[in-house]
Design a protein around this motif. Structure first.
Motif, PDB file in Angstrom:
ATOM      1  N   LEU A 153      10.296  -6.754 -13.938  1.00 48.94           N
ATOM      2  CA  LEU A 153       9.853  -5.638 -13.099  1.00 48.94           C
ATOM      3  C   LEU A 153      10.569  -5.686 -11.760  1.00 48.94           C
ATOM      4  O   LEU A 153      11.006  -6.753 -11.315  1.00 48.94           O
ATOM      5  N   THR A 200       6.980   0.297 -11.114  1.00 46.12           N
ATOM      6  CA  THR A 200       5.929  -0.337 -10.308  1.00 46.12           C
ATOM      7  C   THR A 200       5.585   0.576  -9.145  1.00 46.12           C
ATOM      8  O   THR A 200       6.438   1.285  -8.620  1.00 46.12           O
ATOM      9  N   TYR A 214       0.549  -2.523  -7.815  1.00 45.23           N
ATOM     10  CA  TYR A 214       0.283  -3.656  -6.929  1.00 45.23           C
ATOM     11  C   TYR A 214      -0.592  -3.188  -5.773  1.00 45.23           C
ATOM     12  O   TYR A 214      -0.194  -2.318  -4.995  1.00 45.23           O
TER      13      TYR A 214
END
Length: 531
Positions: A295, A330, A370
């Motif tokens: 990632l 992400t 995140y």
């Protein structure tokens, strides 16, 4: 210590657990203090694992807890294979990993391969050795320019301000793209990647599930170290343009990421994500090729203003960068290096409403999310007094850039006054505001309309609702200042209104909204999920 062979098989065998995971970044100094010294630590994290499980995240990312003189709060690593006594010891780390896994939480840790601390035994040996020695070759030492070598070898600047070179007593200079206490390692020296491989295996053998690689677009330096274009904007929060700036994103870095991947692939079910401040989509994509990182942090959503057009462009770029490779995108809105997004979006009630809306946008997107500790509480940046500032940027900028401390203030857990259950000590490493009582986790858990409750609902739906599936988006037509997309494969619709007036909702039943609805209209600064 748990070796890779005796880890729980359900973790080891799920090789793609990270493809749609929600990670929670823990800034270790600021999460929870177990021993009353005012600084967060590993046992403090362990004491709050129940909260993290209740929140609904899948994995944790811990910022550096390694042996360090703390010139950059742990990103200056003196020993990458030990725990700094400020945070605990290796036994405390092992307890944390074991209990986190019992709570169905995976553990990922920071890796800092671009530089070491100036207190690292290698750098101390380099200072005590002559120019041209094997000890100096582990770092980037050069003779200076000018007749007497009194000018730096080139015009590179430090990300933290000031020159990127410091002169040592024998006249040579060493490179540090960050603070002088963080000398850059020479990745052309085979000892450097070999030592990183040893570090990877050390933590993998202790049961970690992955790594976040700091400055993953660093490490490789261009031949001859040519001057940079001084028009380059410096500092965290600026996407990197290799065309102007030779300090980062050099092609040689990919060889090092392939080495990292080879090590990780010998441990089933582990992963690595890179911090990649790279502007060009094609250059970004190189970091997440099948034999490199699993990632890559794409920071376009961080940099987007609260504006539907800007948010849509950030989403489209992020998806386009990884689509040809089949790598998940992400998403993140805040971290320990940027102003918290409640503040970026206007602060106060306005910033909180917009932050709630963007949380729903982010959590509706396919791929990996995140979260940064405290964002689920709606924490704003804190305007700290000058005496409290500790970020090296404050010192290096001649007290003109206040640095990143404002987003790193310790979390409020309970009670009506500092330290809000963060510590037994009233004196925390950064002071907490007196007005954070309403933002504590304790208060918000009891309030169904709180930011924390919104995050918990959204995370639960993201994990369980059949409409939230599929890897692709379909965009809807939307009024000016608005956007709407549908998850292909699942059917969830997400709508965002950044305009000044209410707008009609797309067809469907409202599953979750970031704020009160205006009948069948979506109010300003609001997002909704529909099915």
């Amino acid at each position: 210590m748990r070796r890779s062979s005796d880890r729980r098989p359900e973790i080891a065998d799920e090789s793609a657990w990270w493809r749609d995971a929600v990670f929670y970044q823990i800034y270790v100094r600021s999460f929870a203090d177990s021993n009353g010294d005012g600084v967060g630590d590993l046992d403090g994290i362990r004491s709050r694992l129940g909260y993290l499980e209740l929140l609904g995240v899948d994995a944790l990312w811990l910022t550096p807890f390694y042996t360090s003189p703390m010139a950059d709060h742990g990103y200056d690593v003196a020993d990458p294979r030990d725990v700094d006594p400020l945070f605990g010891d290796l036994a405390a780390f092992d307890r944390l990993v074991e209990e986190a896994h019992q709570h169905n939480l995976r553990i990922t840790v920071d890796l800092v391969p671009n530089h070491s601390s100036d207190r690292h035994e290698w750098f101390q040996a380099a200072l005590q050795s002559p120019p041209g020695s094997p000890e100096r070759d582990r770092y980037i030492f050069r003779d200076g320019r000018g007749i007497d070598g009194s000018q730096p070898p080139n015009n590179w600047t430090s990300v933290f301000g000031g020159p990127a070179w410091t002169r040592v007593p024998d006249g040579q200079w060493y490179l540090h793209l960050f603070a002088p206490e963080q000398p850059d390692l020479n990745w052309d020296n085979p000892e450097v990647p070999a030592d990183l491989a040893r570090t990877l295996r050390f933590w993998l053998d202790r049961g970690v599930d992955g790594f976040r690689i700091d400055v993953a677009h660093g490490m490789a330096k261009p031949f001859g170290l040519p001057d940079m274009d001084l028009r380059v904007d410096r500092g965290p929060g600026v996407l990197h343009d290799n065309a102007l700036d030779p300090r980062f994103d050099n092609d040689g870095v990919h060889e090092y990421h392939r080495m990292i991947r080879k090590v990780i692939d010998t441990y089933p079910g582990r992963m690595a994500v890179g911090e990649i401040w790279v502007k060009d989509d094609e250059r970004f994509a190189r970091y997440v090729r099948p034999d490199e990182l699993h990632l890559g942090f794409n920071f376009r959503l961080v940099e987007a203003e609260f504006d539907a057009e800007a948010v849509r462009a950030a989403i489209e770029h992020s998806l386009a960068a990884v689509r040809p490779l089949g790598t998940p995108p992400t998403w993140t809105l805040s971290n320990h290096d940027v102003v918290r997004h409640v503040t970026r979006y206007g602060g106060g009630d306005l910033g909180a409403r917009r932050a709630r809306a963007m949380a729903l946008v982010e959590l509706a997107l396919p791929g990996v999310v995140y979260l940064y500790n405290g964002e689920e509480l709606g924490l704003p940046n804190v305007e700290l007094p000058e005496w409290a500032l500790q970020d090296p940027t404050w010192l290096r900028s001649g007290h003109t850039d206040r640095g990143r401390d404002g987003c790193r203030v310790p979390l409020p857990w309970e009670g009506a006054a500092p330290p809000y259950g963060f510590s037994q000590s009233a004196s925390t490493w950064l002071p907490q505001p007196n007005e954070w009582g309403p933002l504590t986790a304790e208060r918000q858990l009891e309030d169904p309309d709180s930011m924390l409750s919104l995050y918990r609902q959204a995370l639960e739906l993201r994990k369980t609702h059949p409409a939230i599936g599929g890897d692709e988006l379909e965009w809807y037509g939307a009024p000016p200042g608005c956007l709407a997309f549908r998850r292909k494969g699942g059917g969830l619709i997400c709508a965002l209104n950044t305009s000044a007036g209410s707008v009609p909702l797309p067809p469907g039943r409202v599953l979750l909204a970031s704020g009160p609805m205006d009948g069948d209209q979506l109010p300003p600064d609001t997002a909704a999920w529909l099915v």
